[in-house]
Scaffold this active site. Structure first.
Site, PDB file in Angstrom:
ATOM      1  N   ASN A  55      24.079 -46.196  -7.649  1.00 49.76           N
ATOM      2  CA  ASN A  55      23.440 -45.449  -8.727  1.00 49.76           C
ATOM      3  C   ASN A  55      22.040 -45.039  -8.293  1.00 49.76           C
ATOM      4  OD1 ASN A  55      22.196 -44.429 -10.971  1.00 49.76           O
ATOM      5  ND2 ASN A  55      23.474 -45.647 -12.342  1.00 49.76           N
ATOM      6  N   ASP A  97      22.340 -31.004   0.133  1.00 46.07           N
ATOM      7  CA  ASP A  97      23.597 -30.947  -0.617  1.00 46.07           C
ATOM      8  C   ASP A  97      23.819 -29.560  -1.192  1.00 46.07           C
ATOM      9  OD1 ASP A  97      23.375 -33.542  -0.048  1.00 46.07           O
ATOM     10  OD2 ASP A  97      23.000 -34.219  -2.083  1.00 46.07           O
ATOM     11  N   ASP A 111      16.188 -34.473   5.296  1.00 44.99           N
ATOM     12  CA  ASP A 111      16.017 -33.130   4.712  1.00 44.99           C
ATOM     13  C   ASP A 111      14.706 -33.038   3.941  1.00 44.99           C
ATOM     14  OD1 ASP A 111      17.069 -34.796   2.683  1.00 44.99           O
ATOM     15  OD2 ASP A 111      18.364 -33.250   1.821  1.00 44.99           O
ATOM     16  N   HIS A 145      18.616 -38.645   5.316  1.00 41.87           N
ATOM     17  CA  HIS A 145      17.261 -38.854   4.786  1.00 41.87           C
ATOM     18  C   HIS A 145      16.203 -38.138   5.620  1.00 41.87           C
ATOM     19  CE1 HIS A 145      18.161 -41.637   1.515  1.00 41.87           C
ATOM     20  NE2 HIS A 145      19.112 -42.112   2.294  1.00 41.87           N
ATOM     21  N   SER A 205      28.260 -35.892  -2.957  1.00 40.29           N
ATOM     22  CA  SER A 205      27.433 -34.927  -3.630  1.00 40.29           C
ATOM     23  C   SER A 205      28.086 -34.234  -4.813  1.00 40.29           C
ATOM     24  CB  SER A 205      27.009 -33.893  -2.601  1.00 40.29           C
ATOM     25  OG  SER A 205      25.685 -33.698  -2.757  1.00 40.29           O
ATOM     26  N   GLY A 263      29.461 -40.410  -7.670  1.00 41.13           N
ATOM     27  CA  GLY A 263      28.677 -41.497  -7.064  1.00 41.13           C
ATOM     28  C   GLY A 263      29.225 -41.964  -5.741  1.00 41.13           C
TER      29      GLY A 263
HETATM   30  P1  NG1 Z   1      23.509 -37.851  -2.056  1.00 42.01           P
HETATM   31  O1  NG1 Z   1      24.348 -38.627  -1.158  1.00 42.01           O
HETATM   32  O2  NG1 Z   1      24.203 -36.676  -2.627  1.00 42.01           O
HETATM   33  O3  NG1 Z   1      22.865 -38.673  -3.085  1.00 42.01           O
HETATM   34  C1  NG1 Z   1      20.970 -37.545  -1.199  1.00 42.01           C
HETATM   35  C2  NG1 Z   1      20.145 -36.283  -1.377  1.00 42.01           C
HETATM   36  C3  NG1 Z   1      20.124 -35.426  -0.103  1.00 42.01           C
HETATM   37  C4  NG1 Z   1      19.737 -36.249   1.098  1.00 42.01           C
HETATM   38  C5  NG1 Z   1      20.648 -37.503   1.169  1.00 42.01           C
HETATM   39  C6  NG1 Z   1      20.277 -38.430   2.295  1.00 42.01           C
HETATM   40  C7  NG1 Z   1      20.319 -35.572  -3.719  1.00 42.01           C
HETATM   41  C8  NG1 Z   1      20.937 -34.632  -4.667  1.00 42.01           C
HETATM   42  N1  NG1 Z   1      20.693 -35.482  -2.449  1.00 42.01           N
HETATM   43  O4  NG1 Z   1      22.331 -37.214  -1.116  1.00 42.01           O
HETATM   44  O5  NG1 Z   1      19.231 -34.349  -0.291  1.00 42.01           O
HETATM   45  O6  NG1 Z   1      18.388 -36.590   1.081  1.00 42.01           O
HETATM   46  O7  NG1 Z   1      20.576 -38.251  -0.040  1.00 42.01           O
HETATM   47  O8  NG1 Z   1      20.421 -37.791   3.519  1.00 42.01           O
HETATM   48  O9  NG1 Z   1      19.477 -36.354  -4.087  1.00 42.01           O
END
Ligand code: NG1
Length: 536
Positions: free
Chosen positions: A269, A222, A67, A65, A175, A171
């Site tokens: 989700n 991601d 990026d 969290h 990613s 999910g």
């Molecule tokens: P995931 O775990 O893929 O939902 C999400 C964000 C990242 C990053 C992480 C927390 C998307 C596609 N990706 O990852 O950019 O913020 O949470 O580090 O929303």
């Protein structure tokens, strides 16, 4: 930065199996999977695919969290991926896409873009209340159309057939969504002969934009990990002053360690809960940035959505990317160490622990209510009784520092092994340090960023008890996967122990267990394989 970043490199296009990623050559199963996909494509569409677009999922080793606050993160691509076999339509007037999923349980989709009459803009509506795998393909197509086919009088996009298959669990925090968006963006570029038109960095930016079309205001970790990765290295990806990536080789330590991914089997989700989780965190960190800037005397325009990384840069007088990568990182590290006490002083005072009500937050921002709403709330739906500016900002800065420590520890261990420092001594302490940073990161995600879950806390602590040197949630959290650093020789015993003690695993068959807990090593990044000459 002075060295060449993968961001400036062209998109990987391979035309012979010799160029395929190493895992492909080594792994017979991968070869069989590719061949099956090509065969099935032939059966369904009556022709051969021209390309296979491949994009891997990723595991984030550390840097959660941060990026979207523009701080650097440290992910690695996993071997699991999304593959899309594709071929353009023969009809030059056809621009519709038929997308089928290899797995028969998913529906068949037809994506037929249209232009808005008044300005020629492409319309490809996505129903955000009913997202499925095709929504991500639509989002990718929309981006490619808007960037490459914007002119009404210009060339028209080609129609195409897609056959999609994937091994990234949905999910699960690895990613799958970014892998699907990257693979479909690549497939659209391939069928339209546009692969040479953009760099890897531009592809990442396009995929980030595409992903916002499905409703999450994500950072670029991601997409960056999926595109920039190379085998056997993790990646340091930073976002300020511009997108930049550099490999971080993982130390070949003695005894060797590997990363084990374990799914809690609690699906997060992210879209359904965005207003109380992901998108709320984006807003909290943005408002924290403004309030902190105000306390530090850093100038911010009234309508500017300044990010925490930008506040730090302005406060320490950083201009941009002057100096070598190491000089910049040293500057950032010193800045982080200096700003953390300021976060305590400015945001931690008084209501820091309790959080701020909406009214208190508006007042702390120094903006009038209508400007505040316009800048921070007009574009996103969020819900909270108290906004946790202090806790979120403290997590972000300390996590950003841990990323730099993790990177430095890995690089130093690699160097020490090269310089023949007695290997067990150098590497054992490095492994423990990496594990410690992972544990601290999890604690901060749980206590300060509030993005863990009871299942993630249980699984990470069981992992530590079963011999992991460190264990943490990976990805957005609130469910999904955790990643643990485990001595390689102990992996089988580690998995067996977790199977015994983590209740959701107890009734799983061996095959099911292999899907939810497995060791991984960094895989290669996304690319397109030209299969017009067949798979040799
Ligand atoms: P995931 O775990 O893929 O939902 C999400 C964000 C990242 C990053 C992480 C927390 C998307 C596609 N990706 O990852 O950019 O913020 O949470 O580090 O929303």
């Amino acid at each position: 930065m002075s060295s060449v970043s993968p961001a400036d490199q062209p998109i990987r296009v391979h035309s012979t199996s010799g160029d395929f990623h190493p895992e492909f050559k080594e792994n017979v199963q991968q070869g069989a999977r590719w061949n099956q996909l090509i065969e099935e494509f032939g059966k369904r569409f009556g022709k051969s695919p021209t390309h296979i677009a491949r994009a891997p999922g990723r595991v984030n080793l550390i840097g959660e969290h941060i990026d979207y606050c523009l701080f650097g993160v440290l992910p690695a691509a996993v071997e699991r991926d999304i593959l899309i076999a594709c071929a353009p339509s023969e009809d030059p007037f056809e621009s519709a896409i038929t997308a089928q999923n290899f797995d028969g349980k998913y529906s068949v989709g037809s994506i037929d873009p249209a232009r808005r009459q008044k300005d020629g803009e492409w319309i490809l509506p996505i129903d955000k209340t009913k997202l499925d795998w095709q929504s991500y393909i639509k989002a990718a197509y929309h981006g490619v159309l808007s960037h490459f086919f914007s002119s009404v009088d210009g060339p028209t996009p080609k129609g195409a057939n897609f056959l999609v298959t994937g091994s990234v669990p949905l999910g699960g925090g690895l990613s799958s969504s970014a892998a699907l968006v990257v693979a479909s963006t690549l497939a659209f570029l391939a069928v339209n002969d546009k692969l040479a038109a953009i760099s890897q960095g531009q592809l990442v930016e396009l995929c980030m934009e595409n992903e916002t079309r499905v409703g999450v205001n994500s950072g670029g970790m991601d997409q960056g990990a999926s595109v920039f990765s190379s085998s056997s290295s993790a990646l340091y990806i930073s976002f300020w002053p511009k997108l930049y990536a550099s490999p971080v080789p993982l130390p070949q330590t003695a005894p060797p360690t590997v990363y084990v991914i374990a799914n809690t089997l609690k699906t997060a989700n992210k879209l359904e809960t965005a207003k109380i989780h992901y998108n709320l965190r984006v807003v909290e960190t943005l408002v924290a940035a403004r309030v902190l800037a105000r306390g530090l005397g850093v100038e911010v325009g009234p309508k500017e959505k300044v990010r925490l990384r930008e506040v730090l840069a302005r406060w320490i007088g950083e201009k941009g990317d002057e100096g070598s990568e190491e000089e910049q990182i040293a500057r950032l590290k010193a800045g982080l160490e200096k700003i953390i006490p300021e976060v305590e002083r400015i945001l931690g005072a008084e209501n820091g622990q309790r959080g701020l009500t909406y009214e208190e937050m508006v007042e702390a921002s120094g903006l009038d209510k209508s400007t505040f709403d316009e800048v921070y709330l007009s574009w996103v739906e969020v819900e909270a009784s108290h906004f946790q500016l202090y806790k979120r900002a403290k997590h972000v800065f300390t996590e950003a520092l841990r990323v730099l420590q993790f990177r430095q520890c890995s690089l130093q261990a690699v160097q020490q092994v090269k310089e023949t420092v007695p290997m067990p001594t150098a590497s054992e302490s490095a492994q423990h340090e990496l594990g410690r940073l992972m544990n601290e990161s999890h604690e901060s995600c749980d206590r300060l960023f509030d993005c863990s879950s009871p299942e993630l806390n249980q699984l990470t602590s069981l992992a530590r008890e079963a011999g992991a040197l460190g264990s943490r949630l990976t990805g957005a959290g609130w469910g999904g996967c955790c990643v643990s650093l485990v001595p390689e020789a102990q992996v089988a015993a580690f998995i067996e122990q977790i199977r015994k003690v983590y209740p959701p695993y107890q009734s799983l068959s061996k095959e099911e267990l292999d899907q939810v807990i497995f060791a991984t090593k960094p895989g290669s990044g996304a690319g397109v394989y030209d299969v017009t000459g067949g798979l040799s």
